[in-house]
Design a protein around this motif. Sequence first.
Motif, mmCIF file in Angstrom:
data_model
loop_
_atom_site.group_PDB
_atom_site.id
_atom_site.type_symbol
_atom_site.label_atom_id
_atom_site.label_comp_id
_atom_site.label_asym_id
_atom_site.label_seq_id
_atom_site.Cartn_x
_atom_site.Cartn_y
_atom_site.Cartn_z
ATOM 1 N N LEU A 1 -19.655 -28.447 -0.283
ATOM 2 C CA LEU A 1 -19.614 -27.946 -1.663
ATOM 3 C C LEU A 1 -19.461 -26.426 -1.692
ATOM 4 N N THR A 2 -20.097 -25.739 -0.747
ATOM 5 C CA THR A 2 -19.935 -24.286 -0.664
ATOM 6 C C THR A 2 -18.489 -23.938 -0.338
ATOM 7 N N GLY A 3 -17.881 -24.734 0.539
ATOM 8 C CA GLY A 3 -16.473 -24.525 0.865
ATOM 9 C C GLY A 3 -15.547 -24.779 -0.302
ATOM 10 N N LEU A 4 -16.018 -25.558 -1.267
ATOM 11 C CA LEU A 4 -15.235 -25.833 -2.475
ATOM 12 C C LEU A 4 -15.647 -24.921 -3.638
ATOM 13 N N SER A 5 -16.291 -23.806 -3.281
ATOM 14 C CA SER A 5 -16.703 -22.774 -4.242
ATOM 15 C C SER A 5 -17.739 -23.262 -5.242
ATOM 16 N N GLN A 6 -18.547 -24.238 -4.840
ATOM 17 C CA GLN A 6 -19.664 -24.695 -5.657
ATOM 18 C C GLN A 6 -20.948 -24.045 -5.143
ATOM 19 N N THR A 7 -21.934 -23.970 -6.016
ATOM 20 C CA THR A 7 -23.240 -23.449 -5.609
ATOM 21 C C THR A 7 -24.269 -24.548 -5.830
ATOM 22 N N PRO A 8 -24.366 -25.457 -4.868
ATOM 23 C CA PRO A 8 -25.241 -26.616 -5.066
ATOM 24 C C PRO A 8 -26.713 -26.280 -4.884
ATOM 25 N N SER A 9 -27.561 -27.035 -5.580
ATOM 26 C CA SER A 9 -28.994 -26.961 -5.325
ATOM 27 C C SER A 9 -29.268 -27.768 -4.050
ATOM 28 N N ILE A 10 -29.850 -27.116 -3.058
ATOM 29 C CA ILE A 10 -30.101 -27.799 -1.787
ATOM 30 C C ILE A 10 -31.015 -29.004 -1.988
ATOM 31 N N LEU A 11 -32.059 -28.845 -2.803
ATOM 32 C CA LEU A 11 -32.981 -29.949 -3.054
ATOM 33 C C LEU A 11 -32.274 -31.131 -3.719
ATOM 34 N N THR A 12 -31.412 -30.830 -4.688
ATOM 35 C CA THR A 12 -30.684 -31.893 -5.378
ATOM 36 C C THR A 12 -29.730 -32.615 -4.434
ATOM 37 N N ALA A 13 -29.015 -31.837 -3.614
ATOM 38 C CA ALA A 13 -28.074 -32.429 -2.658
ATOM 39 C C ALA A 13 -28.815 -33.305 -1.652
ATOM 40 N N PHE A 14 -29.954 -32.842 -1.164
ATOM 41 C CA PHE A 14 -30.742 -33.627 -0.212
ATOM 42 C C PHE A 14 -31.280 -34.895 -0.870
ATOM 43 N N ALA A 15 -31.791 -34.762 -2.108
ATOM 44 C CA ALA A 15 -32.348 -35.918 -2.816
ATOM 45 C C ALA A 15 -31.280 -36.984 -3.048
ATOM 46 N N ALA A 16 -30.075 -36.551 -3.395
ATOM 47 C CA ALA A 16 -28.978 -37.486 -3.626
ATOM 48 C C ALA A 16 -28.660 -38.277 -2.360
ATOM 49 N N GLN A 17 -28.692 -37.610 -1.224
ATOM 50 C CA GLN A 17 -28.360 -38.284 0.032
ATOM 51 C C GLN A 17 -29.483 -39.202 0.517
ATOM 52 N N VAL A 18 -30.724 -38.899 0.169
ATOM 53 C CA VAL A 18 -31.823 -39.817 0.469
ATOM 54 C C VAL A 18 -31.596 -41.123 -0.276
ATOM 55 N N LEU A 19 -31.251 -41.010 -1.548
ATOM 56 C CA LEU A 19 -30.984 -42.195 -2.367
ATOM 57 C C LEU A 19 -29.798 -42.980 -1.812
#
Length: 351
Positions: A252-270
């Motif tokens: 996402l950083t490579g695609l010029s996004q600024t993701p929330s690390i916690l949100t990204a991690f939580a999504a992948q846990v699910l």
Amino acid sequence: MTRYKKWLIGSLVISAVSIALVTGLTFNSETVEALRRIKLEYILAAAILHISSYLIWGLRTRALCKALRYRISVLKMTEIVISSTFLAGITPSSAGGELLRVHGLSRNKIPIGKATAIVVGERLLDAIFIFSCLPFALYILGDILSNYEFDAALLTANVLVFVLLVFFIYGIWKPEKVKYVTHRLTSKIAPFFGKKTDAAVSHLMEQIDREIDHFHDSIRVFFTEGKRGLFWGIACTFIFWTVEFSILVLILTGLSQTPSILTAFAAQVLLAVIMVIPATPGASGIAELGAASIFSIFVDSSILGITVLAWRTLTYHMNLLIGGLMSLKVIKDMDIIKKMIGDTAEPQHNT
């Protein structure tokens, strides 16, 4: 066409169709602009991060082996781990990968029962980590809980895993019960595989009993004199999943996004919970469509398709490529893979 080829082609086709569907529904002029501004160094860093996870995985397996007083080099262990990712990627719920790792460990003079304990121990460490993170993930992604069907599916998955865990713990506590059930099943199934004589069945029962004892003793060792190895196994599990979950953040950083690390991690846990469902080889289709659904909570729709494509390429297709090449090196002509999936193979003779 041999069965393993059918599974490989099937998983790739399902994955490609799913990614094409997601990309086609989200592709627009903003997607083109995002591709023009893509920072390839972050995508490369994500690929290197995934490759490093093989080493971490190998270190974890080595730590569990050392807990049982078996020493295998980090290089050899990493080879076993990488080669197993290919078969894991073309079998439901990664079951084939576990079988191949047990085989790889047994070839390094670890009894099958103890090798099974090591591999099952790895899966348990993964399950404990993921399901320990699940309540926090659900809290962070609370907005999606308004979907009744999703709630029901997630609850069902949790109940099934809990029931399996209870049976596993009971089996460790009462190994004689496991032997009794195994004897009953073996006596009924063995004749279909050519074990037609009482002597042959009796010999098979003795082998099974011996491996169950090895397995039970190994689990006991993990919690007694092997606690140091178990501790390092837990530490490697935490590092492994942190590394794997960081891949999406880099994409996402490579695609010029600024993701929330916690949100990204939580999504992948699910997503990891959903992908356990043994519906398709390598969770193809489930992973792509599930990722598109969950990632859409925090990823712009214009780059959702290419995000899923990059994530799946690095975490799945790379495993098939590197794992397949390593399998050719570790297992001559991949005969063991054919046998595990059900193909017939010519017997090999040592020279």
